[in-house]
Design a protein around this motif. Structure first.
Motif, mmCIF file in Angstrom:
data_model
loop_
_atom_site.group_PDB
_atom_site.id
_atom_site.type_symbol
_atom_site.label_atom_id
_atom_site.label_comp_id
_atom_site.label_asym_id
_atom_site.label_seq_id
_atom_site.Cartn_x
_atom_site.Cartn_y
_atom_site.Cartn_z
ATOM 1 N N THR A 3 -46.061 -18.149 -68.911
ATOM 2 C CA THR A 3 -45.124 -18.699 -69.890
ATOM 3 C C THR A 3 -44.926 -20.190 -69.630
ATOM 4 O OG1 THR A 3 -43.976 -16.593 -70.057
ATOM 5 C CG2 THR A 3 -42.797 -18.522 -70.848
ATOM 6 N N LYS A 21 -46.160 -25.798 -86.155
ATOM 7 C CA LYS A 21 -46.345 -24.848 -85.062
ATOM 8 C C LYS A 21 -46.774 -25.582 -83.802
ATOM 9 C CE LYS A 21 -47.714 -20.936 -87.917
ATOM 10 N NZ LYS A 21 -48.650 -19.819 -88.052
ATOM 11 N N GLU A 23 -49.027 -24.610 -80.446
ATOM 12 C CA GLU A 23 -49.971 -23.594 -79.998
ATOM 13 C C GLU A 23 -50.495 -23.979 -78.627
ATOM 14 O OE1 GLU A 23 -54.383 -22.089 -81.217
ATOM 15 O OE2 GLU A 23 -52.944 -22.322 -82.857
ATOM 16 N N THR A 27 -52.028 -19.068 -78.327
ATOM 17 C CA THR A 27 -50.828 -18.422 -78.852
ATOM 18 C C THR A 27 -49.985 -19.453 -79.589
ATOM 19 O OG1 THR A 27 -50.817 -16.896 -76.977
ATOM 20 C CG2 THR A 27 -48.788 -17.070 -78.255
ATOM 21 N N ALA A 28 -49.682 -19.178 -80.861
ATOM 22 C CA ALA A 28 -48.892 -20.110 -81.680
ATOM 23 C C ALA A 28 -47.456 -19.615 -81.804
ATOM 24 C CB ALA A 28 -49.503 -20.251 -83.062
ATOM 25 N N THR A 29 -46.531 -20.554 -81.943
ATOM 26 C CA THR A 29 -45.137 -20.215 -82.196
ATOM 27 C C THR A 29 -44.974 -19.817 -83.662
ATOM 28 O OG1 THR A 29 -44.549 -22.474 -82.836
ATOM 29 C CG2 THR A 29 -44.331 -21.899 -80.494
ATOM 30 N N LYS A 43 -39.990 -24.906 -77.415
ATOM 31 C CA LYS A 43 -40.409 -23.520 -77.648
ATOM 32 C C LYS A 43 -41.042 -22.977 -76.368
ATOM 33 C CE LYS A 43 -39.734 -23.726 -82.182
ATOM 34 N NZ LYS A 43 -38.790 -22.923 -82.908
ATOM 35 N N ASN A 44 -40.846 -21.679 -76.093
ATOM 36 C CA ASN A 44 -41.520 -21.009 -74.986
ATOM 37 C C ASN A 44 -42.729 -20.264 -75.531
ATOM 38 O OD1 ASN A 44 -39.616 -21.919 -73.184
ATOM 39 N ND2 ASN A 44 -38.430 -20.048 -73.221
ATOM 40 N N ILE A 45 -43.860 -20.400 -74.832
ATOM 41 C CA ILE A 45 -45.114 -19.788 -75.266
ATOM 42 C C ILE A 45 -45.748 -19.069 -74.080
ATOM 43 C CG2 ILE A 45 -47.438 -20.224 -76.153
ATOM 44 C CD1 ILE A 45 -46.337 -22.775 -77.451
ATOM 45 N N ALA A 47 -49.070 -18.125 -72.830
ATOM 46 C CA ALA A 47 -50.460 -18.496 -73.094
ATOM 47 C C ALA A 47 -51.383 -17.314 -72.828
ATOM 48 C CB ALA A 47 -50.863 -19.681 -72.235
#
Length: 79
Positions: A3, A21, A23, A27-29, A43-45, A47
């Motif tokens: 993350t 977005k 990305e 992984t895209a928001t 934003k938290n992503i 990956a």
């Protein structure tokens, strides 16, 4: 899946633009809007791979937009 917290100032000089977005790692928001505010968007992503960071929009707008102060930070023990 690691993350990451992605933060950037993304704004336009006039109006609102939808469909932006972040990305990271494939992984895209969810889509979000930008406005004339220069407050950072964070934003938290999680990956999924080692793919690059992308900041983009899916919109037909021709309004000029800007980006500044981009940061990507790994979040340890995020749940």
């Amino acid at each position: 899946g690691i993350t990451y917290e992605v933060s950037a100032k993304v704004w336009s000089n006039s109006g609102t633009i939808d469909g932006f977005k972040f990305e990271l790692g494939g992984t895209a928001t969810s889509a979000f809007s930008i406005s004339t505010s220069t407050t950072p968007i964070t934003k938290n992503i999680v990956a999924a791979s080692d793919a690059a960071l992308r900041i983009y929009y899916v919109n037909a707008s021709t309004t000029q937009w800007f980006i500044d102060d981009v940061s990507v930070t790994e979040i340890e023990n995020y749940s």
